[in-house]
Design a protein around this motif. Structure first.
Motif, PDB file in Angstrom:
ATOM      1  N   VAL A  18      -1.459 -10.225   0.773  1.00  0.00           N
ATOM      2  CA  VAL A  18      -1.217  -9.874   2.177  1.00  0.00           C
ATOM      3  C   VAL A  18      -0.848  -8.401   2.278  1.00  0.00           C
ATOM      4  O   VAL A  18       0.135  -7.976   1.665  1.00  0.00           O
ATOM      5  N   LYS A  71       0.850  -1.196   0.000  1.00  0.00           N
ATOM      6  CA  LYS A  71       0.000   0.000   0.000  1.00  0.00           C
ATOM      7  C   LYS A  71       0.887   1.248   0.000  1.00  0.00           C
ATOM      8  O   LYS A  71       1.908   1.268  -0.674  1.00  0.00           O
ATOM      9  N   ILE A 125     -10.301  -6.469   5.230  1.00  0.00           N
ATOM     10  CA  ILE A 125      -9.040  -5.833   4.824  1.00  0.00           C
ATOM     11  C   ILE A 125      -8.611  -4.811   5.861  1.00  0.00           C
ATOM     12  O   ILE A 125      -9.320  -3.832   6.121  1.00  0.00           O
ATOM     13  N   GLY A 126      -7.456  -5.068   6.452  1.00  0.00           N
ATOM     14  CA  GLY A 126      -6.879  -4.125   7.414  1.00  0.00           C
ATOM     15  C   GLY A 126      -7.659  -4.025   8.710  1.00  0.00           C
ATOM     16  O   GLY A 126      -7.433  -3.112   9.497  1.00  0.00           O
TER      17      GLY A 126
HETATM   18  C1  PEP Z   1      -4.639  -5.933   1.115  1.00  0.00           C
HETATM   19  O1  PEP Z   1      -4.060  -4.864   1.171  1.00  0.00           O
HETATM   20  O2  PEP Z   1      -4.959  -6.408   0.015  1.00  0.00           O
HETATM   21  C2  PEP Z   1      -4.957  -6.638   2.353  1.00  0.00           C
HETATM   22  C3  PEP Z   1      -5.553  -7.797   2.295  1.00  0.00           C
HETATM   23  O3  PEP Z   1      -4.608  -6.000   3.517  1.00  0.00           O
HETATM   24  P1  PEP Z   1      -4.514  -6.684   4.980  1.00  0.00           P
HETATM   25  O4  PEP Z   1      -3.753  -7.977   4.826  1.00  0.00           O
HETATM   26  O5  PEP Z   1      -3.759  -5.687   5.806  1.00  0.00           O
HETATM   27  O6  PEP Z   1      -5.900  -6.923   5.453  1.00  0.00           O
END
Ligand code: PEP
Length: 256
Positions: A237, A15, A177-178
């Motif tokens: 991830v 990110k 996510i996050g």
């Molecule tokens: C992502 O950025 O695609 C993601 C899955 O983030 P996280 O693993 O932090 O949930």
């Protein structure tokens, strides 16, 4: 366990983290962690545009793919602030994450644009990772399949059948996510099997070969049970990939 024809794939998404200096240090540490003979599964890192060449150089001679986190569908033009596929391939970038939910939610990425971006990436020789996934409200309303159907069908609409299996799909429930709220292995399996069935509607052969990853709060402690699901071919991830040790542990879990 995933089908043997589909080699597991673990991709880190940094990110908006990763200066060039930090990226170089990360690659050095990752090289120290890499087992003799290389990683046991396919690996990739999706990094900010400004860190791409530093990561390409830092991973030189290693199998880990380097990916951008977005690109424009046109090769060039009056699109201020955008980056195109030829600009990425010129840097020896291997692939591109497309339609990440943060881009869809925060930056107005549309299925219509993705319909152009996915084939544009393929045509340039980049491996696209098409991200799809439902919000918490959509899941609660029982609309997960409707949402996934729309995103997968539109994202693959202009991809020829013989290129379908070159598109990696990441199922990423937005509520996971996050947030630290990981999908259960059963939820991940169910949604990913559905995504694979959508690819099969276009081509059964391609569906057998298409890698579908799970993304959403994957950590070293929960990776193994999710990755053990039959249709889960790897992981995208975010947060846990910022630490090379955690990333290496998740890669090891994917090989089990
Ligand atoms: C992502 O950025 O695609 C993601 C899955 O983030 P996280 O693993 O932090 O949930």
């Amino acid at each position: 366990m995933p089908d043997a024809a589909r080699r597991p794939y673990v991709v880190g998404n940094w990110k908006l983290w990763g200066t060039r200096a930090a990226a170089t240090g990360y690659c050095e540490r990752l090289a120290e962690l890499e087992p003799d003979g290389g990683w046991p599964v396919d690996t990739g890192l999706a990094v900010p545009f400004t860190a791409l060449d530093a990561v390409v150089a830092g991973l030189h001679g290693r199998a880990t793919a380097v990916l951008a986190q977005n690109m424009h569908q046109e090769q060039e033009g009056a699109f201020t602030g955008e980056i195109s596929a030829p600009m990425l391939t010129e840097l020896s970038v291997d692939g591109v994450v497309l339609g990440h939910s943060e881009r869809r939610q925060l930056f107005g990425e549309t299925d219509r644009a993705l319909q152009e971006k996915v084939p544009a990436a393929l045509a340039a020789g980049l491996q696209p990772i098409l991200c799809v996934g439902e919000t918490e409200e959509e899941r609660e309303r029982g609309e997960t399949e409707r949402k996934l159907r729309g995103q997968v069908q539109e994202g693959l609409d202009k991809v020829a059948d013989e290129r379908l299996a070159d598109v990696v799909i990441a199922y990423e429930p937005i509520w996971a996510i996050g947030t630290g709220q990981v999908a259960t292995p059963e939820q991940a399996q169910e949604a990913i099997a559905f995504v694979r069935a959508l690819v099969a509607d276009r081509s059964r052969e391609a569906a057998e070969l298409t890698r579908v990853l799970y993304g959403g709060s994957v950590k070293p402690g929960n990776a193994a049970e999710i990755l053990a699901q039959e249709d889960v071919d790897g992981a995208l991830v975010g947060g846990a990939s910022l630490d090379p040790e955690s990333f290496a542990q998740i890669v090891a879990a994917a090989a089990q």
